[in-house]
Scaffold this motif. Structure first.
Motif, PDB file in Angstrom:
ATOM      1  N   GLU A   3       0.732  -1.187  -0.153  1.00 45.91           N
ATOM      2  CA  GLU A   3       0.100  -0.191  -0.087  1.00 45.91           C
ATOM      3  C   GLU A   3       0.803   1.292  -0.136  1.00 45.91           C
ATOM      4  O   GLU A   3       1.791   1.312   0.883  1.00 45.91           O
ATOM      5  CB  GLU A   3      -1.038  -0.089   1.185  1.00 45.91           C
ATOM      6  CG  GLU A   3      -1.695   1.207   1.135  1.00 45.91           C
ATOM      7  CD  GLU A   3      -2.802   0.980   2.626  1.00 45.91           C
ATOM      8  OE1 GLU A   3      -2.155   1.531   3.588  1.00 45.91           O
ATOM      9  OE2 GLU A   3      -3.952   0.534   2.568  1.00 45.91           O
ATOM     10  N   PRO A   5       1.973   5.083   0.805  1.00 49.40           N
ATOM     11  CA  PRO A   5       1.807   5.624   2.006  1.00 49.40           C
ATOM     12  C   PRO A   5       0.839   6.646   1.944  1.00 49.40           C
ATOM     13  O   PRO A   5       0.623   7.396   0.862  1.00 49.40           O
ATOM     14  CB  PRO A   5       3.199   6.485   2.113  1.00 49.40           C
ATOM     15  CG  PRO A   5       3.776   6.343   0.807  1.00 49.40           C
ATOM     16  CD  PRO A   5       3.203   5.226  -0.018  1.00 49.40           C
ATOM     17  N   GLY A   6       0.386   6.871   3.050  1.00 49.97           N
ATOM     18  CA  GLY A   6      -0.873   8.061   3.345  1.00 49.97           C
ATOM     19  C   GLY A   6      -2.160   7.278   2.724  1.00 49.97           C
ATOM     20  O   GLY A   6      -3.246   8.334   3.041  1.00 49.97           O
ATOM     21  N   VAL A   7      -2.199   6.227   2.271  1.00 47.24           N
ATOM     22  CA  VAL A   7      -3.479   5.742   1.407  1.00 47.24           C
ATOM     23  C   VAL A   7      -4.130   6.830   0.839  1.00 47.24           C
ATOM     24  O   VAL A   7      -5.195   7.612   1.051  1.00 47.24           O
ATOM     25  CB  VAL A   7      -4.327   5.178   2.645  1.00 47.24           C
ATOM     26  CG1 VAL A   7      -5.544   4.597   2.109  1.00 47.24           C
ATOM     27  CG2 VAL A   7      -3.790   4.352   3.638  1.00 47.24           C
ATOM     28  N   THR A  98       6.757  -0.095   6.719  1.00 48.03           N
ATOM     29  CA  THR A  98       5.301   0.456   6.417  1.00 48.03           C
ATOM     30  C   THR A  98       4.809   1.222   7.560  1.00 48.03           C
ATOM     31  O   THR A  98       4.133   2.258   7.277  1.00 48.03           O
ATOM     32  CB  THR A  98       4.324  -0.815   6.326  1.00 48.03           C
ATOM     33  OG1 THR A  98       4.818  -1.373   5.243  1.00 48.03           O
ATOM     34  CG2 THR A  98       2.909  -0.376   6.078  1.00 48.03           C
ATOM     35  N   LYS A 102       3.752   5.416   7.259  1.00 49.63           N
ATOM     36  CA  LYS A 102       2.698   5.831   7.654  1.00 49.63           C
ATOM     37  C   LYS A 102       2.516   6.873   8.782  1.00 49.63           C
ATOM     38  O   LYS A 102       1.624   7.561   9.152  1.00 49.63           O
ATOM     39  CB  LYS A 102       1.726   4.675   7.937  1.00 49.63           C
ATOM     40  CG  LYS A 102       1.261   3.849   6.847  1.00 49.63           C
ATOM     41  CD  LYS A 102       0.283   2.995   7.266  1.00 49.63           C
ATOM     42  CE  LYS A 102      -0.210   1.860   6.009  1.00 49.63           C
ATOM     43  NZ  LYS A 102      -1.222   0.749   6.669  1.00 49.63           N
ATOM     44  N   SER A 104       3.218   5.952  12.018  1.00 47.86           N
ATOM     45  CA  SER A 104       2.632   5.258  13.228  1.00 47.86           C
ATOM     46  C   SER A 104       3.692   4.863  14.226  1.00 47.86           C
ATOM     47  O   SER A 104       3.316   4.259  15.205  1.00 47.86           O
ATOM     48  CB  SER A 104       1.661   4.262  12.820  1.00 47.86           C
ATOM     49  OG  SER A 104       2.361   3.248  11.908  1.00 47.86           O
ATOM     50  N   TRP A 141      11.821   6.347   0.435  1.00 51.53           N
ATOM     51  CA  TRP A 141      11.137   7.018   1.287  1.00 51.53           C
ATOM     52  C   TRP A 141      11.669   8.485   1.488  1.00 51.53           C
ATOM     53  O   TRP A 141      10.683   9.350   1.612  1.00 51.53           O
ATOM     54  CB  TRP A 141      11.091   6.364   2.645  1.00 51.53           C
ATOM     55  CG  TRP A 141      10.466   6.772   3.976  1.00 51.53           C
ATOM     56  CD1 TRP A 141       9.292   7.644   3.780  1.00 51.53           C
ATOM     57  CD2 TRP A 141      10.743   6.950   5.226  1.00 51.53           C
ATOM     58  NE1 TRP A 141       8.942   8.053   5.037  1.00 51.53           N
ATOM     59  CE2 TRP A 141       9.741   7.679   5.921  1.00 51.53           C
ATOM     60  CE3 TRP A 141      11.498   6.211   5.925  1.00 51.53           C
ATOM     61  CZ2 TRP A 141       9.533   7.958   7.285  1.00 51.53           C
ATOM     62  CZ3 TRP A 141      11.617   6.378   7.473  1.00 51.53           C
ATOM     63  CH2 TRP A 141      10.622   7.096   8.089  1.00 51.53           C
ATOM     64  N   ALA A 152       3.687  12.273   6.014  1.00 53.98           N
ATOM     65  CA  ALA A 152       3.123  11.630   7.496  1.00 53.98           C
ATOM     66  C   ALA A 152       4.090  12.160   8.380  1.00 53.98           C
ATOM     67  O   ALA A 152       4.012  12.360   9.578  1.00 53.98           O
ATOM     68  CB  ALA A 152       2.768  10.290   7.415  1.00 53.98           C
TER      69      ALA A 152
END
Length: 265
Positions: A3, A5-7, A98, A102, A104, A141, A152
């Motif tokens: 996926e 990043p950031g959806v 991941t 994101k 997180s 990245w 993010a």
């Protein structure tokens, strides 16, 4: 495919540089998954139940592919005392990367802590395909961060991580120098404002394991050389421009300059 990043919303508009960087990052995340599929911690790996976690949690590291809950992932990458940190890092790397992208991952102090987890694994000494997958991820990245108007994770945090992970600042600054205009200059303005207090006190703006003085000197010289024209074009305050100028002065020339901000250290 991993996926992105950031959806991103399907209708989101990206500039060509950002679109290319986003694709590169998604490919790099896929590469990490392929390179480390089936990896586990060493069968004899152990850690203190009082300070790290339970036997049941430790057992999860010895099973490939099991998703770790965020708190267990955090305790695992932060722990400095694994017998074989490299195998533990390889076990968690796809999920860890991941989570980093994101935003997180929440270190106690700064994201350089996560970079030191990479460094403890000595990833640059791993087999070529594995080391290449890590290197591709770090560079992808970083490029994605600089081309994203709202990443993010702030660019100055990502820079601290990739510098500590790779034990060098040079290639990351080279990439930043090559990417000019919006949004890279906006990230430079944010970073300069974040860094100026520490750098004017001759301190690196993040905690470093080694070569701290050399890294600070290189970062300072790069800012003095590259930042003023870019920041002026970006429309930053004269106050920030003077503080970057002061970085090029030393001793009394700096402290007695009429634009010295009066920082206390």
């Amino acid at each position: 495919m991993a996926e992105a990043p950031g959806v991103l919303n399907a209708n989101a508009t990206m500039n060509p540089d950002q679109s290319s960087a986003r694709h590169r990052l998604a490919t790099a995340l896929d590469g990490l998954t392929a390179a480390f599929v089936g990896m586990t911690a060493h069968p004899d790996e152990h850690n203190c139940e009082c300070h790290w976690g339970s036997a049941e949690e430790l057992a999860q590291l010895k099973v490939p592919g099991t998703e770790l809950d965020p708190d267990l992932l955090r305790r695992t990458w932060q722990a400095p005392d694994w017998s074989d940190h490299a195998s533990v890092l390889r076990r968690i790397l796809p999920q860890f990367a991941t989570a980093l992208v994101k935003g997180s991952v929440e270190p106690l102090f700064g994201l350089e802590e996560a970079g030191r987890s990479f460094a403890r694994g000595h990833w640059q000494q791993w087999p070529t395909a594995q080391a290449g997958a890590v290197r591709d991820f770090l560079h992808a990245w970083w490029a994605d961060t600089l081309t994203d108007p709202a990443p993010a994770v702030p660019a100055y945090e990502v820079l601290a991580l990739v510098t500590e992970a790779s034990a060098t600042l040079t290639p990351w600054l080279t990439t930043w120098a090559a990417l000019t205009g919006h949004p890279a200059d906006g990230h430079l303005a944010e970073a300069a404002a974040h860094w100026e207090y520490d750098l004017l006190g001759d301190q690196l703006p993040w905690d470093s394991w080694e070569n701290e003085e050399e890294t600070r000197t290189e970062l300072t010289a790069w800012l003095v050389r590259n930042a003023p024209a870019r920041l002026r074009a970006h429309g930053v305050s004269e106050e920030l421009l003077h503080r970057i100028r002061l970085l090029g002065l030393t001793g009394d020339d700096r402290w007695e300059d009429p634009h010295w901000p009066g920082h206390r250290y």
